[in-house]
Design an enzyme around this catalytic site. Structure first.
Site, mmCIF file in Angstrom:
data_model
loop_
_atom_site.group_PDB
_atom_site.id
_atom_site.type_symbol
_atom_site.label_atom_id
_atom_site.label_comp_id
_atom_site.label_asym_id
_atom_site.label_seq_id
_atom_site.Cartn_x
_atom_site.Cartn_y
_atom_site.Cartn_z
ATOM 1 N N ASP A 692 0.894 -1.245 0.085
ATOM 2 C CA ASP A 692 -0.096 -0.138 -0.068
ATOM 3 C C ASP A 692 1.036 1.182 -0.101
ATOM 4 O OD1 ASP A 692 -2.010 1.953 0.247
ATOM 5 O OD2 ASP A 692 -3.030 0.852 1.878
HETATM 6 C C1 BGC Z 1 -4.821 3.374 0.422
HETATM 7 C C2 BGC Z 1 -5.158 2.696 -0.780
HETATM 8 C C3 BGC Z 1 -4.975 3.498 -2.089
HETATM 9 C C4 BGC Z 1 -3.676 4.026 -1.954
HETATM 10 C C5 BGC Z 1 -3.285 4.808 -3.101
HETATM 11 C C6 BGC Z 1 -3.768 4.279 0.417
HETATM 12 O O1 BGC Z 1 -3.847 5.319 1.423
HETATM 13 O O2 BGC Z 1 -5.058 2.393 1.508
HETATM 14 O O3 BGC Z 1 -6.428 2.083 -0.691
HETATM 15 O O4 BGC Z 1 -5.046 2.488 -3.090
HETATM 16 O O5 BGC Z 1 -3.535 5.021 -0.848
HETATM 17 O O6 BGC Z 1 -4.178 5.937 -3.187
#
Ligand code: BGC
Length: 748
Positions: A692
């Site tokens: 993530d």
């Molecule tokens: C989230 C993800 C997301 C990523 C990119 C993170 O904060 O947990 O779900 O895809 O950011 O924006």
């Protein structure tokens, strides 16, 4: 402004509306309150009737062309002569919203202004002019933040006042819940003054229209709950300890999540207001002529479904099983198959067949009570129940009997808990769990023996996966370390790209959020379709529509040169308090897995990579980067990983995102057991894994665990130091590069 042909095109907007319609759940409808009669005079109360919440915030948000509010939806209904809207009431709310916006206040987001206080005279005057009051209650949440009890799960003081003053004045009161997750239902379930309730969720671009159409009877709601609505927040077994610590969450209710808890644990049945699978319709269906048979390693259940009412509609037929309690203990009911009928006219019939594999009823024996680390079917009688919600499903005249225990699959102990002292059993008591030491279990990969080609071979000359190893042989050690982390934004991307390798002609691979739609920065001026929130999509119980939504979203990515959609998200709704529930499907792993698989199939049919997330046990947002989810191996496999397993096996997603959190003492992105042992080893996942975004975990451990890409940027210096010291082998890095390049070959 870019000239779009696909984003927010008429077909996509219509599909968004169709999907919202499919997921509307009618919770209450006394004395035929709904649908509204032709020409009925309605007054729309609640700021949410104007400031409609189309979805939650954060990466699960979308900059869409417009959002049709409930008021807007009713205006369309009024133009069609279906209803007559009380303008005075709506003007009050519109002025309130405009005033607050002008003052720079948040009207529907995280710090939204409270419901305005209105005097009883306001409702009384409206009642003199209108027949029916429709009150909208809205909620909003977003990543990084969990939900609260007061004014979120429960009503706020002003909302209570509004409802009571409207109920005092109106004979007919309808409630619309514009929410992203489970909320309190106790204040209306037994209150005769509120005669109808539509659980409308957060319905995306056209959500407000879908609400108005449902209430006016343009269609009959056919959504069914994918979560249990209990009498109080305290009735969910995980609420008591939800805020115990920011550092960990103990999943001590084990496999008894959602209806598995409420249908099984003594005394819990009475705590339910609306059971899993529940949802009313404007018509009635009979499910009859039920027959079942064993067919090799499958069981087939046949039935007829007939619309016996006076309105067209669709029914969701749900099949549950109960396994013998045996040695391991089992939930009293588990969903095993489901089917949504086509639209049936009054009197019309559909013949259906529900099929499932017998082995899907197996339980995981994590402690070795029968055979350690095996999926097994315990001896005894397996029974089946068919119906339109878990509570009313009727036992069918067929059982499956086993004289002896049957081992279905022998696996290895993985991700065992090191800090979970006890777990719940089927009788509501707890058993002690053995504690393990934290073991990382990293194994180095062998260095490739492939030779680099004689002359430089650019990526576009890699014609098959077999060429990849010699292509990788061209990377220097530094280049490999560099390749394990994200690269700059390209075009309209705002979540950065999976890495490029300029010298060898490997392009950056563009990514975008998900799952509410293609999420671009508003200043690009590209408006995209906002789909209903994931929970609403799941309430459709309609995998075909999920497939269509996936494909349509993917076409919007393609139009904007983006190859990876960071969606769908399929964490389990363990508790109503998780701030991201709106992005996730359900409390049930079968629903989650089937919905995700259908969406992934749709996405990838357009040549775009789905990136399923967040793997795994990211079921709350508080301290999401460092919180330890402490869970037994059985609950992990039967509940929290099962949806991912179904999706991986059925739809082969090209990429997957590991989650922020710690899982039994090891960060998910550093967990060899999770990523290599289970995901790749047991399920055969052959895509690439990304972390993530913005995660600071140990990059060397991530490579060793099999987490290929670190987003949003890598730590090449740390990797290089580890390569030079021997902590990492070149083979470890090559293994990641190989998986990344295999994924790229499917996309660019
Ligand atoms: C989230 C993800 C997301 C990523 C990119 C993170 O904060 O947990 O779900 O895809 O950011 O924006």
């Amino acid at each position: 402004m870019t000239e779009n042909t696909v984003c927010c095109c008429r077909e996509h907007i219509k599909l968004s509306n169709d999907a919202a319609r499919e997921g509307m759940v009618l919770l209450k409808n006394e004395n035929g309150t709904l649908p509204l009669s032709r020409g009925e005079k309605v007054a729309l109360f609640g700021k949410g009737s104007i400031a409609y919440v189309k979805g939650g915030g954060g990466s699960g948000d979308v900059y869409t062309k417009y959002v049709r509010s409930i008021y807007d939806g009713f205006m369309i209904m009024e133009a069609e002569g279906r209803v007559c809207v009380n303008e005075r009431v709506s003007e009050f709310y519109r002025d309130f919203i405009i005033d607050e916006v002008v003052r720079g206040r948040d009207v529907m987001g995280k710090n939204a202004v409270p419901e305005p206080r209105t005097s009883p005279v306001f409702a009384k005057n409206a009642a003199n002019e209108s027949d029916t009051a429709i009150i909208t209650i809205s909620r909003y949440s977003l990543e990084g933040d969990d939900r609260k009890a007061e004014g979120d799960y429960y009503l706020s003081e002003n909302e209570k006042l509004l409802i009571s003053s409207v109920c005092d004045s109106f004979k007919k009161v309808i409630l619309v819940l514009n929410v992203g997750s489970v909320v309190d239902t106790s204040y209306f379930i037994n209150d005769d003054r509120i005669s109808a309730v539509l659980l409308a969720w957060q319905g995306g671009t056209e959500g407000g229209l879908a609400v108005a159409e449902a209430l006016c009877g343009v269609y009959s709601p056919s959504g069914k709950l994918v979560d249990t609505f209990a009498k109080s927040l305290e009735d969910y077994p995980c609420t008591a300890h939800f805020y115990d610590s920011e550092d960990y969450v103990e999943y001590s209710e084990d496999i008894y999540v959602g209806y598995r808890y409420f249908e099984t644990i003594p005394g819990a049945k009475e705590k339910v207001n609306y059971p899993f699978g529940f949802g009313l319709s404007y018509t009635k269906f009979n499910i009859f002529n039920v027959k079942a048979e064993r067919d090799g390693d499958e069981i087939k259940v046949y039935a007829m479904v007939k619309n016996v009412g006076n309105f067209e509609g669709k029914e969701v037929v749900q099949l549950y099983f109960s396994a013998p309690q045996g040695v391991l203990g089992k939930p009293a009911r588990e969903l095993i198959a489901f089917y949504k009928t086509k639209k049936l006219n009054p009197g019309e019939l559909e013949k259906i067949c529900l099929t499932f594999k017998i082995s899907n009823m197996a339980s995981f024996d994590d402690l070795g009570k029968i055979e350690k680390s095996a999926y097994l079917l315990e001896k005894g009688e397996y029974n089946f129940y068919i119906g339109n919600n878990v509570r009313d499903a009727e036992k069918i005249d067929f059982s499956y009997n086993l004289e002896e225990n049957v081992i279905v699959e022998r696996l290895t102990s993985r991700c065992a808990p090191c800090n979970l002292k006890e777990r719940m059993l089927a009788n509501g008591e707890f058993e002690a769990l053995p504690q393990k030491e934290i073991e990382r279990g990293y194994i180095h990969a062998k260095n490739s023996t492939a030779k680099a080609p004689d002359r430089l071979m650019p990526f576009n000359e890699v014609k098959s996966d077999a060429d990849i190893d010699s292509f990788i042989a061209q990377y220097t050690g530094e280049e490999l370390c560099d390749f394990m982390g994200g690269s700059d934004n390209v075009g309209v991307t705002n979540t950065l790209c999976f890495s490029e390798q300029k010298r060898l002609g490997v392009p950056p691979v563009t990514t975008a959020d998900g799952p509410a739609g293609l999420r671009l920065d508003y200043w690009h001026g590209i408006e995209t379709t906002a789909w209903p929130c994931a929970t609403q999509l799941a309430c459709s119980w309609n995998t075909d529509i999920l497939k269509e939504v996936g494909a349509a979203a993917a076409r919007e990515l393609r139009e904007n040169g983006i190859f990876v959609w960071l969606a769908p998200a399929l964490n389990i709704h363990r508790t109503p308090l998780c701030g991201r529930n709106f992005e996730y499907f359900s409390e049930d792993p079968l629903i989650s897995g089937k919905m995700a698989a259908a969406e992934v199939e749709g996405i990838q049919s357009e040549g775009i990579s789905a990136c399923i997330k967040h793997f795994a046990c990211n079921n709350h947002e508080t301290n999401r980067l460092q919180g330890d989810s402490r869970v037994s191996e059985r609950a992990l496999r039967e509940i929290y990983l099962k949806g991912f397993e179904i999706c991986v096996k059925e739809a082969s997603p090209i990429s997957l995102m590991s989650s922020y959190n710690i899982l039994n003492g090891i960060h998910a992105s550093e967990s060899y057991d999770l990523l290599t042992g289970i995901l790749r080893g047991e399920w055969g996942f052959d895509g690439m894994i990304t972390t993530d975004w913005g995660i600071k975990n140990n990059p060397v451990h991530e490579v060793l665990a099999g987490n290929d890409m670190k987003m949003h940027k890598g730590y090449p210096d740390d990797l290089l130091a580890a390569l030079n010291s021997g902590e990492l082998t070149r083979g470890d890095l090559e293994a990641c590069a190989r998986r990344i390049l295999k994924a790229y070959r499917k996309l660019v």
